[in-house]
Motif scaffolding. Sequence first.
Motif, PDB file in Angstrom:
ATOM      1  N   UNK A  44       0.758  -1.121  -0.098  1.00 13.10           N
ATOM      2  CA  UNK A  44      -0.099  -0.007  -0.025  1.00 13.10           C
ATOM      3  C   UNK A  44       1.031   1.255  -0.161  1.00 13.10           C
ATOM      4  N   UNK A  45       0.509   2.342  -0.766  1.00 17.34           N
ATOM      5  CA  UNK A  45       0.997   3.789  -0.639  1.00 17.34           C
ATOM      6  C   UNK A  45       1.133   4.085   0.581  1.00 17.34           C
ATOM      7  N   UNK A  46       1.851   4.827   1.028  1.00 17.41           N
ATOM      8  CA  UNK A  46       1.890   5.446   2.411  1.00 17.41           C
ATOM      9  C   UNK A  46       0.961   6.602   2.241  1.00 17.41           C
ATOM     10  N   UNK A  47       0.252   6.860   3.214  1.00 15.66           N
ATOM     11  CA  UNK A  47      -0.593   8.192   3.487  1.00 15.66           C
ATOM     12  C   UNK A  47      -0.852   8.849   4.440  1.00 15.66           C
ATOM     13  N   UNK A  48      -1.128  10.344   4.684  1.00 19.08           N
ATOM     14  CA  UNK A  48      -1.348  10.895   5.856  1.00 19.08           C
ATOM     15  C   UNK A  48      -2.890  11.110   6.289  1.00 19.08           C
ATOM     16  N   UNK A  49      -3.268  10.371   6.820  1.00 17.93           N
ATOM     17  CA  UNK A  49      -4.856  10.604   7.180  1.00 17.93           C
ATOM     18  C   UNK A  49      -5.317  11.829   7.932  1.00 17.93           C
ATOM     19  N   UNK A  50      -4.412  12.551   8.402  1.00 15.61           N
ATOM     20  CA  UNK A  50      -4.564  14.134   8.932  1.00 15.61           C
ATOM     21  C   UNK A  50      -4.837  15.030   7.675  1.00 15.61           C
ATOM     22  N   UNK A  51      -3.798  14.595   6.611  1.00  9.66           N
ATOM     23  CA  UNK A  51      -3.851  15.635   5.704  1.00  9.66           C
ATOM     24  C   UNK A  51      -5.244  15.456   4.825  1.00  9.66           C
ATOM     25  N   UNK A  52      -5.569  14.296   4.750  1.00  5.03           N
ATOM     26  CA  UNK A  52      -6.835  13.901   3.883  1.00  5.03           C
ATOM     27  C   UNK A  52      -8.094  14.436   4.428  1.00  5.03           C
ATOM     28  N   UNK A  53      -8.191  14.079   5.852  1.00  6.73           N
ATOM     29  CA  UNK A  53      -9.212  14.716   6.715  1.00  6.73           C
ATOM     30  C   UNK A  53      -9.375  16.172   6.460  1.00  6.73           C
ATOM     31  N   UNK A  76      -5.061  20.610   8.943  1.00  4.85           N
ATOM     32  CA  UNK A  76      -4.107  20.797   8.007  1.00  4.85           C
ATOM     33  C   UNK A  76      -2.466  21.198   8.753  1.00  4.85           C
ATOM     34  N   UNK A  77      -2.804  22.131   9.758  1.00  9.76           N
ATOM     35  CA  UNK A  77      -1.647  22.286  10.534  1.00  9.76           C
ATOM     36  C   UNK A  77      -0.781  21.024  11.274  1.00  9.76           C
ATOM     37  N   UNK A  78      -1.985  20.119  11.769  1.00  8.48           N
ATOM     38  CA  UNK A  78      -1.398  18.898  12.345  1.00  8.48           C
ATOM     39  C   UNK A  78      -0.680  17.961  11.435  1.00  8.48           C
ATOM     40  N   UNK A  79      -1.320  17.906  10.214  1.00  9.77           N
ATOM     41  CA  UNK A  79      -0.869  16.782   9.089  1.00  9.77           C
ATOM     42  C   UNK A  79       0.299  17.574   8.373  1.00  9.77           C
ATOM     43  N   UNK A  80       0.512  18.675   8.501  1.00  8.09           N
ATOM     44  CA  UNK A  80       1.854  19.304   8.135  1.00  8.09           C
ATOM     45  C   UNK A  80       2.976  19.175   9.078  1.00  8.09           C
ATOM     46  N   UNK A  81       2.619  19.028  10.099  1.00 13.47           N
ATOM     47  CA  UNK A  81       3.632  18.565  11.317  1.00 13.47           C
ATOM     48  C   UNK A  81       3.939  17.067  11.195  1.00 13.47           C
ATOM     49  N   UNK A  82       2.989  16.420  10.906  1.00 12.51           N
ATOM     50  CA  UNK A  82       3.299  15.055  10.887  1.00 12.51           C
ATOM     51  C   UNK A  82       4.016  14.518   9.441  1.00 12.51           C
ATOM     52  N   UNK A  83       3.680  15.245   8.432  1.00 10.15           N
ATOM     53  CA  UNK A  83       4.357  15.155   7.387  1.00 10.15           C
ATOM     54  C   UNK A  83       5.873  15.546   7.219  1.00 10.15           C
ATOM     55  N   UNK A  84       6.154  16.211   8.095  1.00 13.25           N
ATOM     56  CA  UNK A  84       7.699  16.658   8.323  1.00 13.25           C
ATOM     57  C   UNK A  84       8.536  15.571   8.874  1.00 13.25           C
ATOM     58  N   UNK A  87       7.184  12.567   5.713  1.00 10.27           N
ATOM     59  CA  UNK A  87       7.570  12.699   4.340  1.00 10.27           C
ATOM     60  C   UNK A  87       6.261  12.549   3.412  1.00 10.27           C
ATOM     61  N   UNK A  88       5.301  12.474   4.039  1.00 11.13           N
ATOM     62  CA  UNK A  88       4.097  11.992   3.231  1.00 11.13           C
ATOM     63  C   UNK A  88       2.684  13.012   3.486  1.00 11.13           C
ATOM     64  N   UNK A  89       2.300  13.485   2.547  1.00 11.05           N
ATOM     65  CA  UNK A  89       0.978  14.267   2.737  1.00 11.05           C
ATOM     66  C   UNK A  89       1.337  15.856   3.036  1.00 11.05           C
ATOM     67  N   UNK A  90       2.410  16.156   2.405  1.00 10.21           N
ATOM     68  CA  UNK A  90       2.488  17.697   2.518  1.00 10.21           C
ATOM     69  C   UNK A  90       1.553  18.612   1.813  1.00 10.21           C
ATOM     70  N   UNK A  91       1.585  18.216   0.680  1.00 12.79           N
ATOM     71  CA  UNK A  91       0.611  19.022  -0.624  1.00 12.79           C
ATOM     72  C   UNK A  91      -0.792  18.752  -0.088  1.00 12.79           C
ATOM     73  N   UNK A  92      -1.486  17.810   0.469  1.00 10.98           N
ATOM     74  CA  UNK A  92      -2.592  17.592   0.873  1.00 10.98           C
ATOM     75  C   UNK A  92      -2.832  18.617   1.994  1.00 10.98           C
ATOM     76  N   UNK A  93      -1.811  18.554   3.015  1.00 11.34           N
ATOM     77  CA  UNK A  93      -1.879  19.428   4.164  1.00 11.34           C
ATOM     78  C   UNK A  93      -1.961  20.751   3.844  1.00 11.34           C
TER      79      UNK A  93
END
Length: 122
Positions: A44-53, A76-84, A87-93
């Motif tokens: 499965x491709x890695x994904x960031x659930x916070x960014x999608x939400x 989005x802010x939480x997803x951006x911190x998680x993507x740091x 490394x996944x979901x920066x654009x969606x955040x």
Amino acid sequence: QPQYGQPAYGQSPYGQPPAGQSSYGPAPYGQAPYPGDPYAVYPASPSNGLAIASLICSILGLVTCCVTSFVGIGLGIAGLNQSKRTGVGRGLSIAGIAVGSAWVVLGVVVLVALVAAGRTSS
């Protein structure tokens, strides 16, 4: 001296492995033995659930009069911190933050316009 006739059972005259065995060895875990294999298990491709939400909540802000846009900005802010970290979901955040912020700004502009229109009519 070459042998004429059938080889012994289980042996191939060309040095190839018997049917059902690959000369390349087993495929690595999660990798298809060859492209297009319908029975292959792909990882499965890695994904960031916070960014999608975040993006979903921000888009729903149009329907909910900007209420979920605030949630989308926070996610989005939480997803951006998680993507740091991952490394996944920066654009969606970033998209979730941008869309949520746009709805909030648009909502404030509409609210100010309605208040201004209410003052001039009375």
